[in-house]
Design an enzyme around this catalytic site. Structure first.
Site, PDB file in Angstrom:
ATOM      1  N   ARG A 178       0.789  -1.218   0.000  1.00 22.41           N
ATOM      2  CA  ARG A 178       0.000   0.000   0.000  1.00 22.41           C
ATOM      3  C   ARG A 178       0.830   1.281   0.000  1.00 22.41           C
ATOM      4  NH1 ARG A 178      -2.761  -3.776   1.767  1.00 22.41           N
ATOM      5  NH2 ARG A 178      -0.776  -4.254   2.753  1.00 22.41           N
ATOM      6  N   THR A 179       1.764   1.367   0.926  1.00 22.35           N
ATOM      7  CA  THR A 179       2.416   2.660   1.125  1.00 22.35           C
ATOM      8  C   THR A 179       3.229   3.037  -0.116  1.00 22.35           C
ATOM      9  OG1 THR A 179       2.514   2.096   3.444  1.00 22.35           O
ATOM     10  CG2 THR A 179       3.783   4.005   2.761  1.00 22.35           C
ATOM     11  N   LYS A 230      25.705  -3.003  -0.285  1.00 22.05           N
ATOM     12  CA  LYS A 230      27.176  -2.883  -0.241  1.00 22.05           C
ATOM     13  C   LYS A 230      27.614  -2.111   0.993  1.00 22.05           C
ATOM     14  CE  LYS A 230      26.733  -2.068  -5.135  1.00 22.05           C
ATOM     15  NZ  LYS A 230      26.821  -0.940  -6.069  1.00 22.05           N
ATOM     16  N   ARG A 234      11.018   3.987   3.696  1.00 23.22           N
ATOM     17  CA  ARG A 234      10.633   2.997   4.722  1.00 23.22           C
ATOM     18  C   ARG A 234      11.875   2.197   5.088  1.00 23.22           C
ATOM     19  NH1 ARG A 234       5.588  -1.058   4.596  1.00 23.22           N
ATOM     20  NH2 ARG A 234       4.612   0.896   5.218  1.00 23.22           N
ATOM     21  N   HIS A 259       4.542   5.632  11.768  1.00 26.21           N
ATOM     22  CA  HIS A 259       4.106   5.521  10.369  1.00 26.21           C
ATOM     23  C   HIS A 259       3.125   6.674  10.109  1.00 26.21           C
ATOM     24  CE1 HIS A 259       3.009   3.985   6.570  1.00 26.21           C
ATOM     25  NE2 HIS A 259       2.698   2.739   6.862  1.00 26.21           N
TER      26      HIS A 259
HETATM   27  N1   CP Z   1      -0.419  -0.069   5.817  1.00 25.30           N
HETATM   28  C1   CP Z   1       0.790  -0.326   5.292  1.00 25.30           C
HETATM   29  O1   CP Z   1       1.806   0.292   5.670  1.00 25.30           O
HETATM   30  O2   CP Z   1       0.803  -1.279   4.316  1.00 25.30           O
HETATM   31  P1   CP Z   1       2.082  -1.734   3.506  1.00 25.30           P
HETATM   32  O3   CP Z   1       3.032  -2.393   4.483  1.00 25.30           O
HETATM   33  O4   CP Z   1       1.585  -2.678   2.452  1.00 25.30           O
HETATM   34  O5   CP Z   1       2.727  -0.496   2.916  1.00 25.30           O
END
Ligand code: CP
Length: 366
Positions: A51-52, A80, A101, A129
């Protein structure tokens, strides 16, 4: 120039502004179709995502911009040994904005401190998040029509559930919020959320192990997955993984107007039969995430145009870089070359200091 590392980087008015922009995007998508023409988003994902990452990419494409990036550490020079700080400096030469991320808590903050472009935290370990929170807030707004005077239950893995930590942070800005924390003993909310957010903002909260007991009083039920990838003890995961399963029968205990949210992915904690219930909002939440990420990209690029030079800094926050050592194995300080262990004072009276990157006390258990 602004970045979004923690949801509390934005005040209530700024979040309201993002919601207004998102609502306008929903109503008038063509107005925004070329807003980011010529701009590039870099998606730097050191940890899996559906999603993100894809909603950030869809958001930038729908704004007329383009996207570069990687979706796993092994396809980048991280394999590396390249540091987050160097990566952020390099990507600043190619892109206009970064979404990052990482499994390491505080990695996006390190990127923000070193990049010449805005950095968005797209999830850092079990820490926070903030853009999931933006999706959650738009969903609450569209489903409930308000943020004030809501009883919000968080159920499942409250220890590692970074989306829970960030949403509680955002809700601290509203009045009349009551929090119900539903978890097994082993997965209770971390101390820094308890002390820095719930206690600091005098947010009323209760803790229970029983989803059934909590359900009748909730306006929002925020279900979460037990986060297998964060457990160091696999036997503990096996023991806890089926702690909570929301079924169609249990939904009978809930208010007619309760909204069920979940950041997804789901494993088994919500029966697929609940998807048919009109109170199930988790797939609407996915779509809302795209609109909020569009609004966020627009805001950060607008702010960069107004102040292109000054990058993220600790400002005049009183810091201690000599007396404490972060011993959280998931903190970015454990891997980033020569990154000083830096602590901020969160309670002067009690003399409590926490790591600026992961917010753990050096003596905290993890
Ligand atoms: N909600 C969420 O962060 O989903 P993903 O891990 O698929 O990005």
């Amino acid at each position: 120039m602004r970045s979004l590392i923690d949801i509390t980087d934005f005040n209530k008015e700024e979040i309201d502004g993002l919601i207004s922009t998102a609502m306008d995007i929903i109503a008038n998508p063509s107005k925004y179709a070329e807003k980011c023409k010529g701009k590039k988003l870099a998606t730097l994902f050191y940890e899996p995502s559906t999603r993100t990452r894809l909603s950030f990419e869809a958001a930038m494409l729908e704004l007329g911009g383009s996207v570069i990036g990687f979706s796993e550490a092994n396809s980048s020079s991280a394999a590396k040994g390249e540091s987050i700080a160097d990566t952020a400096k390099v990507i600043s030469c190619y892109a206009d904005i970064i979404a990052m991320r990482s499994p390491k808590e505080g990695a996006p903050l390190v990127a923000g401190l070193n990049a010449e472009i805005p950095v968005i935290n797209a999830g850092d370990g079990g820490h926070c998040h903030p853009t999931q929170t933006l999706a959650d807030l738009l969903t609450i707004y569209r489903e409930m029509g308000r943020f004030d005077n809501l009883t919000v239950g968080f159920c499942g893995d409250l220890k590692y559930g970074r989306t829970v930590h960030s949403l509680i942070g955002a809700l601290s800005g509203y009045t009349g919020i009551k929090i119900v924390l539903i978890s097994p003993e082993e997965l209770k909310i971390p101390k820094y959320v308890r002390y820095n957010i719930l206690d600091k903002h005098n947010m009323p909260y209760e803790e229970t192990k029983s989803l059934e007991d909590a359900l009748p009083k909730l306006d929002i039920l925020y279900m979460t997955r037990i986060q297998q990838e964060r457990f160091t003890d696999k036997a503990e995961y096996e023991r806890l993984k089926d702690s909570y399963i929301l079924t169609a029968e249990k939904m009978g205990l809930a208010k007619e107007k309760m909204a069920v949210l979940h950041p997804l992915p789901r494993v088994n904690e919500i029966s697929v039969k609940v998807d048919e219930d009109k109170r199930a909002c988790y797939f609407k939440q996915v779509l809302n995430g795209k609109y909020m990420r569009m609004a966020l990209i627009l805001k950060l690029l607008e702010e960069k145009a107004l102040d292109p030079v000054n990058r993220l800094s600790f400002g005049d926050l009183p810091l201690d870089t000599t007396n404490f050592k972060c011993n959280n194995p998931k903190c970015i300080t454990q891997v980033e070359q020569e990154l000083p262990h830096t602590f901020k004072c969160v309670d002067e009276e009690k003399g409590i200091y926490r790591c600026v990157y992961c917010e753990k006390k050096s003596t905290d258990t993890f």
